[in-house]
Write an enzyme that holds these catalytic residues in place. Structure first.
Site, PDB file in Angstrom:
ATOM      1  N   SER A 177      -5.009  -1.805  -5.113  1.00  0.00           N
ATOM      2  CA  SER A 177      -4.340  -1.420  -6.184  1.00  0.00           C
ATOM      3  C   SER A 177      -3.446  -0.640  -6.127  1.00  0.00           C
ATOM      4  CB  SER A 177      -5.096  -0.258  -6.364  1.00  0.00           C
ATOM      5  OG  SER A 177      -5.372   0.349  -8.254  1.00  0.00           O
TER       6      SER A 177
ATOM      7  N   TYR B  57      -8.154   8.342  -6.284  1.00  0.00           N
ATOM      8  CA  TYR B  57      -8.769   6.930  -6.623  1.00  0.00           C
ATOM      9  C   TYR B  57      -7.390   6.420  -5.682  1.00  0.00           C
ATOM     10  CZ  TYR B  57      -8.662   1.204  -8.384  1.00  0.00           C
ATOM     11  OH  TYR B  57      -8.412   0.671  -8.230  1.00  0.00           O
TER      12      TYR B  57
END
Ligand SMILES: NC(=O)c1ccc[n+]([C@@H]2O[C@H](COP(=O)([O-])OP(=O)(O)OC[C@H]3O[C@@H](n4cnc5c(N)ncnc54)[C@H](OP(=O)(O)O)[C@@H]3O)[C@@H](O)[C@H]2O)c1
Length: 245
Positions: free
Chosen positions: A137, A150
């Site tokens: 990501s 995250y």
């Protein structure tokens, strides 16, 4: 000519399923690995009928690392391409308060997918061929207040994929790091995402397919994300720490 099998880890994921369709449409047999894999019968039948390829379902919990070797031994064939779409965003606010919640986010996005890909990498290395695709990501490109638990796990995963690629470059094994930007999936349901910056799972799948064909290393699915993250990475820390982005 029969195409080699493609393994999708996190086979229920919206992105993972779109990737399965993309490769199946090119004639690749598909191995869908997921928790409660039996619940994917409808998806299995759909892909098999639509594209006329073999589709198999495999029980797989990325967090159950002791079982990864047996899981790989149980596949009908060692795949040629292995894709990890495993991930869990969690809630940043909860991860700040509750370390068990933070641990689940960190493990689900870094340790767990890295451990299974490490075993796959060793088998690919031994065979002398294979492609590993890790869905990481842009959140891993720089830690931000709103999603750094995250993001830091994805940063670890991105670095892991980079090291794996470096280690295996001369061993016939290729590693693709996918940085999707925003994608409209179950994970982002309810979030107010800007349309221009948001990809569909099919766009991610197309980009992954092209990247494996062209042996690309790191891909930003929407190229504008490369520009955005280059700017964000280059903001001096003195300025960055006071910003709200
Ligand atoms: N959507 C976005 O904006 C976006 C952006 C950048 C990166 N990504 C990444 O893209 C990947 C796919 O996400 P998505 O957007 O398609 O969301 P998703 O549909 O929520 O997919 C995530 C998948 O990970 C699976 N998973 C989580 N923990 C697992 C475990 N312990 N064992 C096996 N599977 C596990 C989930 O399985 P269950 O179905 O069993 O829950 C789920 O199918 C993830 O790595 C995500 O971080 C997404």
């Amino acid at each position: 000519m029969t195409q080699p099998p493609v393994l999708i880890l996190g086979g229920r994921s919206d992105i993972g399923l779109a990737i399965a369709h993309r490769f199946a449409s090119q004639g690749h047999p598909i191995q869908l690995a997921a928790r409660n894999a039996a619940g994917l019968e409808a998806e299995k039948t759909d892909i098999a009928l639509r594209y006329g390829v073999e589709v198999s379902l495999h029980e797989f919990d990325a967090l159950a690392s002791d079982g990864h070797g047996a899981f790989l031994d149980g596949l009908p064939a060692l795949p040629r391409i292995a894709v990890s779409a495993v991930g869990y965003m969690g809630e940043q606010a909860e991860s700040e308060r509750d370390m068990a919640a933070a641990r689940l986010v960190m493990r689900s996005n870094f340790e767990a997918p890295a451990e299974v890909l490490a075993l796959i990498a060793n088998r690919f290395e031994e065979r002398g061929s294979g492609t590993i695709v890790g869905i990481s990501s842009v959140a891993g490109d720089r830690g931000r207040a709103t999603n750094y638990v995250y993001g830091s796990a994805k940063a670890g995963f991105t670095a892991f994929l980079s090291g794996l690629r470096n280690r295996l470059a001369k061993k016939g094994v290729h590693v693709v790091t996918v940085l999707p930007g925003f994608v409209a999936t179950r994970m982002t349901e309810g979030l107010d995402l800007p349309a221009r910056l948001t990809a569909t799972p099919d766009e991610v799948a197309d980009a992954v397919w092209r990247a494996t064909e062209k042996r690309r290393n790191i891909i930003y699915v929407k190229p504008i994300w490369w520009l955005i993250m280059t700017i964000i990475r280059n903001i001096p820390e003195m300025v960055f720490k006071g910003m709200k982005i």
